[in-house]
Scaffold this motif. Structure first.
Motif, PDB file in Angstrom:
ATOM      1  N   ILE A  34      14.784 -28.951  30.465  1.00 32.87           N
ATOM      2  CA  ILE A  34      15.825 -29.332  29.527  1.00 32.87           C
ATOM      3  C   ILE A  34      16.814 -28.167  29.481  1.00 32.87           C
ATOM      4  O   ILE A  34      16.428 -27.033  29.178  1.00 32.87           O
ATOM      5  CB  ILE A  34      15.265 -29.581  28.112  1.00 32.87           C
ATOM      6  CG1 ILE A  34      14.262 -30.734  28.133  1.00 32.87           C
ATOM      7  CG2 ILE A  34      16.398 -29.887  27.133  1.00 32.87           C
ATOM      8  CD1 ILE A  34      13.622 -31.035  26.778  1.00 32.87           C
ATOM      9  N   VAL A  35      18.042 -28.457  29.844  1.00 30.02           N
ATOM     10  CA  VAL A  35      19.069 -27.407  29.850  1.00 30.02           C
ATOM     11  C   VAL A  35      20.120 -27.754  28.793  1.00 30.02           C
ATOM     12  O   VAL A  35      20.580 -28.892  28.723  1.00 30.02           O
ATOM     13  CB  VAL A  35      19.717 -27.281  31.249  1.00 30.02           C
ATOM     14  CG1 VAL A  35      20.926 -26.354  31.210  1.00 30.02           C
ATOM     15  CG2 VAL A  35      18.695 -26.777  32.248  1.00 30.02           C
ATOM     16  N   ALA A  36      20.454 -26.761  27.976  1.00 32.71           N
ATOM     17  CA  ALA A  36      21.444 -26.981  26.916  1.00 32.71           C
ATOM     18  C   ALA A  36      22.788 -26.406  27.345  1.00 32.71           C
ATOM     19  O   ALA A  36      22.856 -25.296  27.885  1.00 32.71           O
ATOM     20  CB  ALA A  36      20.982 -26.324  25.631  1.00 32.71           C
ATOM     21  N   LEU A  37      23.835 -27.181  27.120  1.00 38.99           N
ATOM     22  CA  LEU A  37      25.200 -26.698  27.352  1.00 38.99           C
ATOM     23  C   LEU A  37      25.842 -26.606  25.964  1.00 38.99           C
ATOM     24  O   LEU A  37      26.111 -27.628  25.329  1.00 38.99           O
ATOM     25  CB  LEU A  37      25.948 -27.678  28.251  1.00 38.99           C
ATOM     26  CG  LEU A  37      27.361 -27.298  28.693  1.00 38.99           C
ATOM     27  CD1 LEU A  37      27.376 -25.951  29.399  1.00 38.99           C
ATOM     28  CD2 LEU A  37      27.927 -28.368  29.624  1.00 38.99           C
ATOM     29  N   LEU A  38      26.047 -25.379  25.513  1.00 32.74           N
ATOM     30  CA  LEU A  38      26.469 -25.164  24.132  1.00 32.74           C
ATOM     31  C   LEU A  38      27.943 -24.801  24.064  1.00 32.74           C
ATOM     32  O   LEU A  38      28.529 -24.318  25.036  1.00 32.74           O
ATOM     33  CB  LEU A  38      25.638 -24.030  23.509  1.00 32.74           C
ATOM     34  CG  LEU A  38      24.123 -24.188  23.631  1.00 32.74           C
ATOM     35  CD1 LEU A  38      23.426 -22.901  23.198  1.00 32.74           C
ATOM     36  CD2 LEU A  38      23.639 -25.353  22.794  1.00 32.74           C
ATOM     37  N   GLY A  39      28.510 -25.007  22.897  1.00 33.68           N
ATOM     38  CA  GLY A  39      29.913 -24.627  22.719  1.00 33.68           C
ATOM     39  C   GLY A  39      30.512 -25.370  21.550  1.00 33.68           C
ATOM     40  O   GLY A  39      29.936 -26.344  21.064  1.00 33.68           O
ATOM     41  N   LEU A 198      21.562 -31.326  28.033  1.00 35.37           N
ATOM     42  CA  LEU A 198      21.885 -31.626  26.644  1.00 35.37           C
ATOM     43  C   LEU A 198      23.149 -30.880  26.246  1.00 35.37           C
ATOM     44  O   LEU A 198      23.179 -29.644  26.276  1.00 35.37           O
ATOM     45  CB  LEU A 198      20.697 -31.176  25.781  1.00 35.37           C
ATOM     46  CG  LEU A 198      20.811 -31.233  24.276  1.00 35.37           C
ATOM     47  CD1 LEU A 198      20.936 -32.672  23.814  1.00 35.37           C
ATOM     48  CD2 LEU A 198      19.551 -30.606  23.651  1.00 35.37           C
ATOM     49  N   VAL A 199      24.193 -31.621  25.915  1.00 34.72           N
ATOM     50  CA  VAL A 199      25.430 -30.991  25.441  1.00 34.72           C
ATOM     51  C   VAL A 199      25.394 -30.982  23.924  1.00 34.72           C
ATOM     52  O   VAL A 199      25.166 -32.015  23.296  1.00 34.72           O
ATOM     53  CB  VAL A 199      26.649 -31.785  25.965  1.00 34.72           C
ATOM     54  CG1 VAL A 199      27.858 -31.542  25.103  1.00 34.72           C
ATOM     55  CG2 VAL A 199      26.949 -31.404  27.394  1.00 34.72           C
ATOM     56  N   GLU A 200      25.578 -29.824  23.332  1.00 32.58           N
ATOM     57  CA  GLU A 200      25.327 -29.745  21.892  1.00 32.58           C
ATOM     58  C   GLU A 200      26.148 -28.637  21.235  1.00 32.58           C
ATOM     59  O   GLU A 200      26.323 -27.562  21.790  1.00 32.58           O
ATOM     60  CB  GLU A 200      23.814 -29.458  21.719  1.00 32.58           C
ATOM     61  CG  GLU A 200      23.251 -29.578  20.359  1.00 32.58           C
ATOM     62  CD  GLU A 200      23.531 -30.887  19.655  1.00 32.58           C
ATOM     63  OE1 GLU A 200      22.965 -31.914  20.032  1.00 32.58           O
ATOM     64  OE2 GLU A 200      24.322 -30.876  18.692  1.00 32.58           O
ATOM     65  N   GLN A 201      26.670 -28.957  20.057  1.00 34.22           N
ATOM     66  CA  GLN A 201      27.332 -27.924  19.248  1.00 34.22           C
ATOM     67  C   GLN A 201      26.319 -27.144  18.434  1.00 34.22           C
ATOM     68  O   GLN A 201      26.516 -25.977  18.128  1.00 34.22           O
ATOM     69  CB  GLN A 201      28.296 -28.588  18.267  1.00 34.22           C
ATOM     70  CG  GLN A 201      29.593 -29.018  18.874  1.00 34.22           C
ATOM     71  CD  GLN A 201      30.581 -29.369  17.789  1.00 34.22           C
ATOM     72  OE1 GLN A 201      30.888 -28.568  16.920  1.00 34.22           O
ATOM     73  NE2 GLN A 201      31.072 -30.588  17.842  1.00 34.22           N
ATOM     74  N   VAL A 209      14.499 -26.635  21.911  1.00 37.75           N
ATOM     75  CA  VAL A 209      13.835 -27.458  22.937  1.00 37.75           C
ATOM     76  C   VAL A 209      14.224 -27.079  24.366  1.00 37.75           C
ATOM     77  O   VAL A 209      13.528 -27.439  25.309  1.00 37.75           O
ATOM     78  CB  VAL A 209      14.162 -28.963  22.745  1.00 37.75           C
ATOM     79  CG1 VAL A 209      13.581 -29.487  21.457  1.00 37.75           C
ATOM     80  CG2 VAL A 209      15.652 -29.225  22.808  1.00 37.75           C
ATOM     81  N   ALA A 210      15.323 -26.338  24.516  1.00 36.15           N
ATOM     82  CA  ALA A 210      15.830 -26.084  25.876  1.00 36.15           C
ATOM     83  C   ALA A 210      14.993 -25.027  26.597  1.00 36.15           C
ATOM     84  O   ALA A 210      14.395 -24.135  25.971  1.00 36.15           O
ATOM     85  CB  ALA A 210      17.287 -25.639  25.801  1.00 36.15           C
ATOM     86  N   ASP A 211      14.950 -25.169  27.934  1.00 32.16           N
ATOM     87  CA  ASP A 211      14.312 -24.139  28.759  1.00 32.16           C
ATOM     88  C   ASP A 211      15.336 -23.102  29.190  1.00 32.16           C
ATOM     89  O   ASP A 211      14.995 -21.981  29.540  1.00 32.16           O
ATOM     90  CB  ASP A 211      13.717 -24.786  30.020  1.00 32.16           C
ATOM     91  CG  ASP A 211      12.697 -25.845  29.669  1.00 32.16           C
ATOM     92  OD1 ASP A 211      11.691 -25.494  29.025  1.00 32.16           O
ATOM     93  OD2 ASP A 211      12.916 -27.019  30.004  1.00 32.16           O
TER      94      ASP A 211
END
Lengths: 267, 290
Positions: A34-39, A198-201, A209-211
């Motif tokens: 699970i990869v998170a793309l934050l911003g 997962l794109v998330e603010q 949850v992200a790896d």
């Protein structure tokens, strides 16, 4: 380390031929992670996601540089239905269910990836979200926000995806429900073996949850690392987690002068 | 009693035609103004197959119905798919141009004389007595039966089959449908095929009942108010709208003046647009796109 399932290479996306929303974005998503793309808003996260899923053409945008590589195949110029057929399913931020269709019909209408077992994919959606089984006959337009989110993920799962793209899972949900939904994403990964971007603010819940995580600002990736590393980073704590400012007032990265920011990121 | 029978036959004609308008509109958001011409093409298709399969009327009918379905698919493949993603206005204008072209082509190919496909098929339009002293022609009864079967089939298809669900899904939210792997072009082609099939069937039955001439297209145009009165995105609405328009038309012809026949549907349409612009069963936001 195994070859990434998804790789973005120096991606550049331009809207209306003039506005560059994403510049030189490179990221990798390893299989089963699970990869998170934050911003923050307007950072270019959703554009990156839509470029991956093939839907930016509808926004009068296109990939002008770089590549989107899925399982070794370049897909940046493929039409959306071809991308979906490869096994990439998107859970969009808005308009995520067919409101005039019942819950069961929403799941049934999805077209599974070629070679996948359709019935099993739908059963999995019901197993991971048992509430959907109880709401089977209800029209999706009458579902609550949380139920809609479950149905949106469930019907994406009915496509039997290898890569699940989730746009702003926490949007409009109560904090407790957000945590619950994030745990369900872990279940999705465990039960289906799907890889999740997962794109998330909401960095706090996404990093739970992200790896691995990437941080986007102004259309560029400015930082990446494991959740532990990101949580420990001064700017992440200050601008995204609201825990490291020391002033008692939460600040945006935009409040900080650019030269100082550059020194911090790259120094 | 005879008035009720006349209303039922006319309502069946309108319903059979206007379900085509609804099928195309709810799937693609395009109002097909070539539907009357495509209906007439279906009737001329029967005229052609009746000569081709002389002595085999059922084969001729089946071939003509298949031809109508194929024409609908071909119209989408050759013209309308290029309109996907373009403005709705451009697509509607394309259907107007298509209608004019088809009308001209049919006049060139078949002339303007009235044809009688029923005679070519070797059938007769018997008159059937009904309780209460009313009478109905055999083709009129076939029209009512066909409309019932078509609507029953369409409801079963849209509610009970996966492709039907996908068609409803694509009509409601095409972007999400594409994200769920639904091939929009397949769905749109199917809706054009089904619409032209049902419209063609209506054209064939009307031609069998009353003969085939170039004015048939006017009936297609008169069915359009029925679709709008019911609400353009609803099949139940199409049935209800057809009944309303047919009732008004038959009653006014009977009690006021037969010359009103051609204007009544449009009068009902105007009244409905003033009182309830989204139709009896339509949804408000859908009308914004008309």
């Amino acid at each position: 380390m195994s070859a990434p399932l998804l790789r973005l290479e120096k991606l550049e996306v331009t809207y209306h031929r003039v506005i560059t929303a994403v510049q030189g974005v490179s990221l990798e998503v390893a299989p089963g992670t699970i990869v998170a793309l934050l911003g923050t808003n307007g950072a270019g996260k959703t554009t990156t996601l839509r470029a991956t899923s093939g839907f930016i053409g509808l926004d009068d945008a296109r990939v002008t540089e770089g590549a989107v590589v899925f399982d070794g195949e370049r897909i940046e110029n493929l039409p959306p239905h071809r991308v979906t057929a490869l096994g990439i399913a998107l859970v969009p931020e808005r308009n995520k269910v067919f409101e005039n269709l019942s819950v069961a019909e929403n799941l049934d209408a999805a077209v599974p990836r070629p070679g996948a077992r359709r019935r099993r994919s739908i059963e999995l959606a019901y197993e991971i979200f048992p509430a959907l089984g109880r709401l089977r006959r209800r029209e999706a337009g009458y579902l609550s926000g949380g139920e809609r989110q479950m149905l949106a993920i469930g019907s994406a799962l009915a496509c039997a995806p290898r890569l699940l793209l989730v746009d702003e899972l926490s949007q409009g949900l109560a904090p407790l429900l957000v945590e619950e939904m994030m745990r369900r994403l872990e279940t999705v990964r465990a039960e289906t073996g799907a890889t999740i971007l997962l794109v998330e603010q909401n960095a706090q819940v996404a990093l739970e949850v992200a790896d691995y995580g990437y941080v986007m600002e102004n259309g560029r990736i400015v930082l990446d690392g494991t959740p532990e590393r990101l949580r420990a980073h001064q700017d992440i704590r200050e601008f995204y987690l609201g825990t490291g400012g020391g002033t008692g007032r939460r600040r945006s990265y935009r409040d900080v002068k650019q030269y100082r920011r550059s020194r911090r990121w790259y120094g | 009693m005879q008035i009720a029978v006349n209303i039922a036959v006319l309502a069946s004609i309108y319903a059979l035609i206007c379900c085509g308008y609804v099928l195309i509109y709810r799937a693609t958001r395009v109002l097909s103004l070539a539907h009357g011409e495509l209906m007439m093409l279906g009737a001329y298709g029967l005229y052609a197959t009746a000569s081709l399969f002389k002595g085999h009327p059922l084969i001729a009918l089946a071939a003509a119905a298949g031809l109508a379905l194929a024409v609908g698919l071909a119209v989408y493949a050759a013209l309308m798919w290029r309109m996907t993603g373009e403005s709705v206005l451009a697509a509607v204008l394309a259907t107007i141009a298509l209608g004019i072209l088809l009308r001209g082509a049919m006049m060139l190919a078949f002339g303007t004389l009235t044809q009688h496909p029923l005679r070519d098929l070797g059938w007769e339009n018997a008159s059937i007595g009904l309780p209460g002293g009313a009478r109905i022609s055999a083709v009129g009864a076939a029209l009512i039966l066909s409309t019932g079967l078509v609507y029953g089939g369409l409801f079963a298809f849209l509610r009970g089959t996966r492709w039907g669900m996908r068609m409803r899904a694509a009509g409601q939210n095409p972007l999400l449908a594409a994200q769920r792997g639904i091939g929009l072009h397949g769905i749109y082609a199917l809706s054009w095929g089904l619409a032209t099939f049902t419209g063609g069937l209506a054209g064939m039955l009307i031609a069998l009942d009353a003969g085939l001439e170039s004015t048939l297209v006017i009936i297609g145009l008169k069915a359009f108010p029925a679709a709008l009165v019911g609400g353009l995105d609803s099949l139940v609405g199409a049935l209800a709208g057809s009944l309303v328009v047919a009732s008004a038309e038959v009653l006014l012809i009977q009690y006021v003046d037969p010359l009103l026949s051609d204007v009544v549907p449009f009068f009902v349409l105007l009244a409905m647009l003033v009182v309830r612009p989204w139709g009896l069963f339509g949804t408000r936001e859908e009308l914004d796109r008309v």
